[in-house]
Design a protein around this motif. Structure first.
Motif, PDB file in Angstrom:
ATOM      1  N   PRO A 148       0.840  -1.208   0.000  1.00 56.77           N
ATOM      2  CA  PRO A 148       0.000   0.000   0.000  1.00 56.77           C
ATOM      3  C   PRO A 148       0.868   1.249   0.000  1.00 56.77           C
ATOM      4  O   PRO A 148       1.984   1.242   0.533  1.00 56.77           O
ATOM      5  CB  PRO A 148      -0.806  -0.124   1.294  1.00 56.77           C
ATOM      6  CG  PRO A 148      -0.009  -1.040   2.153  1.00 56.77           C
ATOM      7  CD  PRO A 148       0.684  -1.991   1.223  1.00 56.77           C
ATOM      8  N   PRO A 149       0.396   2.333  -0.585  1.00 59.37           N
ATOM      9  CA  PRO A 149       1.185   3.569  -0.632  1.00 59.37           C
ATOM     10  C   PRO A 149       1.348   4.174   0.759  1.00 59.37           C
ATOM     11  O   PRO A 149       0.402   4.181   1.552  1.00 59.37           O
ATOM     12  CB  PRO A 149       0.359   4.479  -1.538  1.00 59.37           C
ATOM     13  CG  PRO A 149      -1.041   3.976  -1.407  1.00 59.37           C
ATOM     14  CD  PRO A 149      -0.928   2.495  -1.216  1.00 59.37           C
ATOM     15  N   THR A 150       2.522   4.646   1.054  1.00 60.43           N
ATOM     16  CA  THR A 150       2.781   5.271   2.357  1.00 60.43           C
ATOM     17  C   THR A 150       2.888   6.787   2.259  1.00 60.43           C
ATOM     18  O   THR A 150       3.223   7.457   3.233  1.00 60.43           O
ATOM     19  CB  THR A 150       4.081   4.717   2.959  1.00 60.43           C
ATOM     20  OG1 THR A 150       5.146   4.883   2.021  1.00 60.43           O
ATOM     21  CG2 THR A 150       3.929   3.234   3.288  1.00 60.43           C
ATOM     22  N   SER A 151       2.619   7.331   1.080  1.00 57.63           N
ATOM     23  CA  SER A 151       2.575   8.782   0.898  1.00 57.63           C
ATOM     24  C   SER A 151       1.513   9.080  -0.146  1.00 57.63           C
ATOM     25  O   SER A 151       0.991   8.182  -0.803  1.00 57.63           O
ATOM     26  CB  SER A 151       3.942   9.330   0.471  1.00 57.63           C
ATOM     27  OG  SER A 151       4.326   8.776  -0.779  1.00 57.63           O
ATOM     28  N   ASP A 152       1.202  10.345  -0.300  1.00 57.12           N
ATOM     29  CA  ASP A 152       0.144  10.732  -1.228  1.00 57.12           C
ATOM     30  C   ASP A 152       0.519  12.053  -1.885  1.00 57.12           C
ATOM     31  O   ASP A 152       1.384  12.781  -1.388  1.00 57.12           O
ATOM     32  CB  ASP A 152      -1.189  10.853  -0.478  1.00 57.12           C
ATOM     33  CG  ASP A 152      -2.381  10.803  -1.404  1.00 57.12           C
ATOM     34  OD1 ASP A 152      -2.186  10.575  -2.615  1.00 57.12           O
ATOM     35  OD2 ASP A 152      -3.519  10.984  -0.924  1.00 57.12           O
ATOM     36  N   THR A 153      -0.134  12.326  -2.982  1.00 55.05           N
ATOM     37  CA  THR A 153       0.095  13.580  -3.699  1.00 55.05           C
ATOM     38  C   THR A 153      -1.247  14.256  -3.918  1.00 55.05           C
ATOM     39  O   THR A 153      -2.189  13.632  -4.426  1.00 55.05           O
ATOM     40  CB  THR A 153       0.778  13.332  -5.059  1.00 55.05           C
ATOM     41  OG1 THR A 153       1.989  12.601  -4.845  1.00 55.05           O
ATOM     42  CG2 THR A 153       1.085  14.645  -5.742  1.00 55.05           C
ATOM     43  N   THR A 154      -1.351  15.503  -3.515  1.00 52.51           N
ATOM     44  CA  THR A 154      -2.602  16.239  -3.663  1.00 52.51           C
ATOM     45  C   THR A 154      -2.797  16.660  -5.119  1.00 52.51           C
ATOM     46  O   THR A 154      -1.918  16.478  -5.965  1.00 52.51           O
ATOM     47  CB  THR A 154      -2.601  17.480  -2.759  1.00 52.51           C
ATOM     48  OG1 THR A 154      -1.511  18.337  -3.145  1.00 52.51           O
ATOM     49  CG2 THR A 154      -2.419  17.083  -1.303  1.00 52.51           C
ATOM     50  N   ALA A 155      -3.961  17.253  -5.399  1.00 54.54           N
ATOM     51  CA  ALA A 155      -4.294  17.660  -6.769  1.00 54.54           C
ATOM     52  C   ALA A 155      -3.339  18.726  -7.299  1.00 54.54           C
ATOM     53  O   ALA A 155      -3.071  18.777  -8.505  1.00 54.54           O
ATOM     54  CB  ALA A 155      -5.737  18.173  -6.810  1.00 54.54           C
ATOM     55  N   ASN A 156      -2.806  19.550  -6.402  1.00 53.52           N
ATOM     56  CA  ASN A 156      -1.877  20.600  -6.860  1.00 53.52           C
ATOM     57  C   ASN A 156      -0.415  20.155  -6.853  1.00 53.52           C
ATOM     58  O   ASN A 156       0.493  20.963  -7.022  1.00 53.52           O
ATOM     59  CB  ASN A 156      -2.038  21.860  -6.003  1.00 53.52           C
ATOM     60  CG  ASN A 156      -1.763  21.590  -4.533  1.00 53.52           C
ATOM     61  OD1 ASN A 156      -1.281  20.515  -4.168  1.00 53.52           O
ATOM     62  ND2 ASN A 156      -2.086  22.570  -3.687  1.00 53.52           N
ATOM     63  N   GLY A 157      -0.170  18.853  -6.653  1.00 47.83           N
ATOM     64  CA  GLY A 157       1.182  18.316  -6.738  1.00 47.83           C
ATOM     65  C   GLY A 157       1.959  18.289  -5.444  1.00 47.83           C
ATOM     66  O   GLY A 157       3.130  17.901  -5.429  1.00 47.83           O
TER      67      GLY A 157
END
Length: 531
Positions: free
Chosen positions: A274-283
């Protein structure tokens, strides 16, 4: 000598095998597995599989996720629970309550939902390994009922917009209610008609199943009874398939009169961490620590509610079918299911009461029935995903509404914890549970610190009585004992009384008559006669 050595050598082996069986319950039933069990498990697995596929698609919508995530979450439990579960009936997978909790924490973001599954699984498995199942006892029944009732109302009303074909409705409950009624004039006729027909069909079949007579009743033949039961059990699948055929027919002729699920991912999910980080819509990159911080109290509420729901279901069906479950082993089973599920893009799951009931009623013999159910889900992912894009949202909404309606049970005696949980859940689900637990804890502490004391006998110690104190003594005894409801008996400790006069004796004699008239006693203790 040889017998002694043999005995000492076999004891550790027996002990070690017993320990292995306690960690792998499959070893208790697999050696006795037979053809009849296989037949019953396959039948039950197929029946539950026809139920779980449409429900999984519908519950993904409750979690705010694409429909395929419901199926991603529906197959891992069958494989894991077969090895680790202690109930033959329980089926693990997405449920209405866990879907609602998931949405309240991650807001419909798939990456975070998958990570939430991993973290919940780690917490649950750790609790199982440390034998912390007793902690679930601190969540009282009124709190559970308050939460489930609020969840039923929230989830059920949340599907009204899909029955009406409305768009742009906020997810906050109060705003959702307001805008749903405000936008009724914008309702799509096709969705309304289809949704109502699905609801009528589901309610009718549910009623028919509930009112089926016993096997020896002459109302139906045995074949007709089994047919009605089978059709009613698979009602969700029949509704979704029928609605999909109708939707596809209209779409093929270019008439877009239904709101459909739309494009879905095809094929099996990739097996990956599973991903342990994320990226918002604005990068902007969001770190693991920031995500966990955003989860907040959800990391405590979701694992506990998942365990509570699953263990409660397992205990209920274990009691009904004459076997016992091991709570800590159930913790381990559901924890490992959520951990492994996160590697196939699943969101948190737990035991499903409805599907467990179907499993039990179909006559499942062992947890191996879950393998058949999971296989049906995998086959659906592999071959049927292109067809799922034509499923009308109104039909899935009807499935959800009928699934959560029985959860709205208000017959609870402890009104305060129930009411607090019920009301606060409309603001924020996890806060409602926390508030209910806090209220139950406060009441428990108050009752512990202020127990109800019923005084039946009063003990007074007199240090010396003369005529000026007669009225005061009489009034005090009368107020403390005779004016109470019910009246109390009194013991007068006269050990320290060295002087008494005639006025006091007369007043005490009058008091004695009053006590006898009230049916209680006035007792003089440790009197000493001094010459």
């Amino acid at each position: 000598m040889s017998e002694s050595l043999l005995g000492s050598a076999s004891a550790p082996r027996c002990c070690s095998f017993s320990t292995v069986k306690s960690w792998l319950p499959i070893l208790t039933w697999l050696p006795n597995y037979n053809l009849r069990w296989l037949q019953m498990d396959v039948l039950a697995g197929l029946t539950v599989g026809m139920t779980v596929v449409p429900q999984a698609l519908a519950y993904a919508d409750v979690a705010g996720l694409p429909v395929q995530f419901g199926l991603y979450s529906a197959f891992m439990g069958g494989f894991i629970y077969m090895f680790l579960g202690t109930s033959k009936d329980v089926t693990l997978g997405p449920t209405a309550i866990m879907s609602l909790l998931c949405f309240s924490v991650v807001g419909g973001e798939p990456h975070r939902a998958v990570l939430l599954s991993l973290l919940c699984g780690l917490i649950q498995a750790t609790m199982g390994l440390l034998r912390l199942g007793f902690l679930l006892d601190f969540i009282s029944y009124p709190v559970i009922k308050g939460f489930t009732c609020a969840a039923a109302v929230t989830i059920g009303f949340g599907q009204v917009k899909n029955i009406l074909g409305l768009r742009g409705i906020p997810t906050e409950f109060v705003l959702e209610v307001y805008y749903t009624f405000a936008k009724i004039p914008e309702a799509r006729v096709g969705d309304v008609v289809l949704g109502l027909l699905c609801l009528i069909f589901l309610i009718t079949l549910t009623f028919m199943k509930m009112t089926l007579p016993s096997d020896d009743a002459p109302t139906y033949t045995r074949v007709a009874r089994k047919l009605i039961w089978a059709v009613a059990t698979m009602r969700n699948a029949l509704v979704v398939v029928g609605a999909t055929v109708v939707s596809f027919s209209w779409e093929a002729f270019g008439h877009h009169i239904f709101t459909i699920t739309g494009e879905t991912a095809q094929g099996l999910p990739p097996f990956k961490p599973p991903p342990t980080s994320d990226t918002t819509a604005n990068g902007t990159n969001v770190t693991f620590g920031e995500i966990v911080k955003d989860f907040g109290s959800g990391l405590a509420v979701i694992p506990f509610m998942g365990l509570l729901e699953s263990i409660a279901i397992a205990k209920a069906f274990g009691s009904q079918n004459g076997y016992r479950i091991v709570a800590n082993q159930e913790l381990l089973a559901i924890g490992l299911t959520n951990i492994m599920g996160s590697f196939v893009s699943a969101y948190p799951v737990t035991g499903s009461f409805g599907r467990t009931a179907v499993n039990s009623q179909t006559g499942v013999c062992t947890p191996a029935g879950g393998i058949v159910t999971s296989s049906i889900v995998l086959l659906s992912l592999a071959f049927l995903m292109p067809a799922f894009c034509y499923i009308p949202k109104a039909s899935l909404a009807a499935v959800i509404i009928c699934a959560v309606a029985p959860m709205a049970d208000y017959t609870v005696l402890d009104l305060l914890p129930f009411g607090v949980t019920f009301l606060v859940c409309f603001w924020e689900v996890q806060y409602g549970i926390i508030a209910g637990v806090a209220m139950s804890g406060a009441l428990l502490l108050y009752n512990t610190a202020r127990p109800k004391i019923k005084v039946l006998i009063c003990l007074f110690t007199l240090s010396g009585v003369s005529f000026p104190a007669t009225e005061y003594l009489s009034h005090f005894i009368h107020k403390t004992a005779l004016q109470e409801s019910p009246p109390r008996s009194v013991v007068l400790d006269c050990h320290h009384v060295s002087v008494i006069d005639y006025t006091v004796v007369t007043e005490l004699a009058d008091l004695l008559r009053q006590f006898k008239a009230q049916g209680v006693r006035l007792v003089f203790a440790r009197l000493e006669v001094r010459m």
